[in-house]
Design an enzyme around this catalytic site. Structure first.
Site, PDB file in Angstrom:
ATOM      1  N   THR A 173      43.766 -14.505  78.566  1.00  0.00           N
ATOM      2  CA  THR A 173      43.041 -15.226  79.619  1.00  0.00           C
ATOM      3  C   THR A 173      44.018 -16.045  80.460  1.00  0.00           C
ATOM      4  O   THR A 173      44.957 -16.627  79.914  1.00  0.00           O
ATOM      5  CB  THR A 173      42.003 -16.155  78.970  1.00  0.00           C
ATOM      6  OG1 THR A 173      41.034 -15.352  78.299  1.00  0.00           O
ATOM      7  CG2 THR A 173      41.291 -17.016  80.012  1.00  0.00           C
ATOM      8  N   GLY A 174      43.754 -16.087  81.760  1.00  0.00           N
ATOM      9  CA  GLY A 174      44.531 -16.975  82.624  1.00  0.00           C
ATOM     10  C   GLY A 174      45.208 -16.236  83.763  1.00  0.00           C
ATOM     11  O   GLY A 174      45.101 -15.010  83.894  1.00  0.00           O
ATOM     12  N   ASP A 205      49.007 -12.295  76.090  1.00  0.00           N
ATOM     13  CA  ASP A 205      48.323 -13.507  76.538  1.00  0.00           C
ATOM     14  C   ASP A 205      49.326 -14.490  77.137  1.00  0.00           C
ATOM     15  O   ASP A 205      50.530 -14.391  76.868  1.00  0.00           O
ATOM     16  CB  ASP A 205      47.579 -14.153  75.346  1.00  0.00           C
ATOM     17  CG  ASP A 205      46.379 -14.987  75.787  1.00  0.00           C
ATOM     18  OD1 ASP A 205      46.304 -15.369  76.966  1.00  0.00           O
ATOM     19  OD2 ASP A 205      45.516 -15.273  74.928  1.00  0.00           O
ATOM     20  N   ALA A 250      50.343 -18.740  77.960  1.00  0.00           N
ATOM     21  CA  ALA A 250      50.412 -19.966  77.169  1.00  0.00           C
ATOM     22  C   ALA A 250      50.648 -21.134  78.115  1.00  0.00           C
ATOM     23  O   ALA A 250      51.161 -20.952  79.220  1.00  0.00           O
ATOM     24  CB  ALA A 250      51.528 -19.893  76.147  1.00  0.00           C
ATOM     25  N   ASP A 251      50.273 -22.310  77.664  1.00  0.00           N
ATOM     26  CA  ASP A 251      50.546 -23.515  78.441  1.00  0.00           C
ATOM     27  C   ASP A 251      51.934 -24.057  78.145  1.00  0.00           C
ATOM     28  O   ASP A 251      52.609 -24.581  79.029  1.00  0.00           O
ATOM     29  CB  ASP A 251      49.474 -24.567  78.154  1.00  0.00           C
ATOM     30  CG  ASP A 251      48.100 -24.049  78.528  1.00  0.00           C
ATOM     31  OD1 ASP A 251      47.911 -23.730  79.720  1.00  0.00           O
ATOM     32  OD2 ASP A 251      47.247 -23.899  77.637  1.00  0.00           O
ATOM     33  N   GLY A 293      44.968 -22.999  75.686  1.00  0.00           N
ATOM     34  CA  GLY A 293      43.658 -23.599  75.869  1.00  0.00           C
ATOM     35  C   GLY A 293      43.489 -24.352  77.164  1.00  0.00           C
ATOM     36  O   GLY A 293      42.431 -24.921  77.421  1.00  0.00           O
ATOM     37  N   GLY A 303      42.997 -23.048  79.819  1.00  0.00           N
ATOM     38  CA  GLY A 303      41.856 -22.357  80.433  1.00  0.00           C
ATOM     39  C   GLY A 303      40.606 -22.380  79.570  1.00  0.00           C
ATOM     40  O   GLY A 303      39.601 -21.764  79.911  1.00  0.00           O
ATOM     41  N   GLU A 348      40.987 -16.639  71.884  1.00  0.00           N
ATOM     42  CA  GLU A 348      42.388 -16.213  71.971  1.00  0.00           C
ATOM     43  C   GLU A 348      43.044 -16.212  70.605  1.00  0.00           C
ATOM     44  O   GLU A 348      43.813 -15.313  70.257  1.00  0.00           O
ATOM     45  CB  GLU A 348      43.165 -17.131  72.923  1.00  0.00           C
ATOM     46  CG  GLU A 348      42.776 -16.927  74.383  1.00  0.00           C
ATOM     47  CD  GLU A 348      43.405 -17.924  75.325  1.00  0.00           C
ATOM     48  OE1 GLU A 348      43.569 -17.576  76.500  1.00  0.00           O
ATOM     49  OE2 GLU A 348      43.713 -19.065  74.916  1.00  0.00           O
TER      50      GLU A 348
HETATM   51  C1  5RP Z   1      43.631 -20.153  78.305  1.00  0.00           C
HETATM   52  C2  5RP Z   1      45.080 -20.136  77.948  1.00  0.00           C
HETATM   53  C3  5RP Z   1      46.022 -19.599  78.968  1.00  0.00           C
HETATM   54  O1  5RP Z   1      46.720 -18.556  78.394  1.00  0.00           O
HETATM   55  C4  5RP Z   1      46.929 -20.689  79.383  1.00  0.00           C
HETATM   56  O2  5RP Z   1      46.138 -21.740  79.886  1.00  0.00           O
HETATM   57  C5  5RP Z   1      47.923 -20.221  80.425  1.00  0.00           C
HETATM   58  O3  5RP Z   1      47.275 -19.910  81.614  1.00  0.00           O
HETATM   59  P1  5RP Z   1      48.076 -19.550  82.931  1.00  0.00           P
HETATM   60  O4  5RP Z   1      48.761 -18.242  82.681  1.00  0.00           O
HETATM   61  O5  5RP Z   1      47.012 -19.462  84.000  1.00  0.00           O
HETATM   62  O6  5RP Z   1      49.045 -20.671  83.187  1.00  0.00           O
HETATM   63  O7  5RP Z   1      45.486 -20.523  76.902  1.00  0.00           O
HETATM   64  O8  5RP Z   1      42.871 -20.728  77.283  1.00  0.00           O
END
Ligand code: 5RP
Length: 231
Positions: free
Chosen positions: A28-29, A83, A85-86, A97, A99, A105
């Site tokens: 997600t994201g 996936d 990550a932040d 998280g 998002g 996840e």
């Molecule tokens: C969602 C997440 C996302 O993977 C995380 O927030 C990264 O998002 P982005 O790629 O838009 O920076 O953990 O729950």
């Protein structure tokens, strides 16, 4: 938007580990979404692939690209999950998280033989949580009490949207937890445990020992691959 080229090249590179016939966890994201474009291309070139989505947002994005989706219960395991990550620490531990999708996840990551994390360079940190608040999914029931229990780790704030408590795909709330000074790689496992045992906590955004590879994209469309041995 920030680091779009870096995110795209990271996500496309991660798709190079997809082979015909795989079932893939779909993250997600704004970074993981680029993997969906590449997966759609692979399918157009003849690959038979199935996906398990980590959020309703990803479900929607996958459907518009014509990907075949399965429920996590329909598969014994996933071959690979991709996936975002932040934050990513030097040991490949993550904060996720931002998002709000952390619970699904984590379940998808756990079911996958390999977890490939796709990020731009801004996500690499020495200590998780020094800059980004750790998302914790909690039950709505009695959330104020759970928030109070969490506050022994640092100041927590209930996430809101349009003035109301944010609701995850599972109907939970999220507390964004400030960890003063962050957490060193060698302390992450203890914090994982300490948060998990708090009643009312559904799941938290620390992903410990799950990552097998990190693909770091840069704005000039280069990638660096970090292999993380699973211990
Ligand atoms: C969602 C997440 C996302 O993977 C995380 O927030 C990264 O998002 P982005 O790629 O838009 O920076 O953990 O729950």
């Amino acid at each position: 938007v920030a680091h779009e080229a870096a995110k795209q090249i990271a996500a496309r590179t991660a798709c190079s580990w997809i082979t015909d016939g795989m079932t893939v966890g779909l993250g997600t994201g704004s970074t993981a979404v680029f993997a969906l474009d590449r997966i759609a291309e692979l399918m157009a070139s003849g690959y038979q692939l199935a996906g398990v989505a980590t959020s309703s947002a990803t479900e929607e994005q996958a459907r518009t690209r014509g990907l075949q989706l399965l429920d996590l219960n329909e598969v014994e395991k996933l071959d690979l999950a991709i996936d975002g990550a932040d934050e990513v620490d030097p040991a490949g531990n993550l904060i996720k998280g931002g998002g709000g999708a952390l619970t699904r996840e984590k379940l998808v990551a756990l079911a996958a033989d390999e977890l490939v994390i796709v990020v731009d360079e801004s996500k690499l940190v020495e200590r998780l949580g020094a800059a980004f608040r750790l998302p914790v999914a909690i039950l709505p029931f009695g959330w104020r009490h759970t928030l109070r229990r969490l506050s022994r780790f640092g100041e927590g704030e209930l996430r809101t949207r349009d003035g109301l408590p944010y609701a995850t795909d599972n109907g939970n709330h999220i507390v964004d937890l400030q960890l003063p000074g962050g957490v060193a790689p060698e302390q992450v496992m203890q914090l994982d445990h300490d948060l998990s045992v708090i009643p009312g906590v559904v799941e938290h955004g620390l992903f410990v020992g799950l990552t097998t590879r990190v693909v770091v994209g840069s704005d000039d469309r280069q990638t660096r691959i970090i292999e993380i041995p699973r211990v």
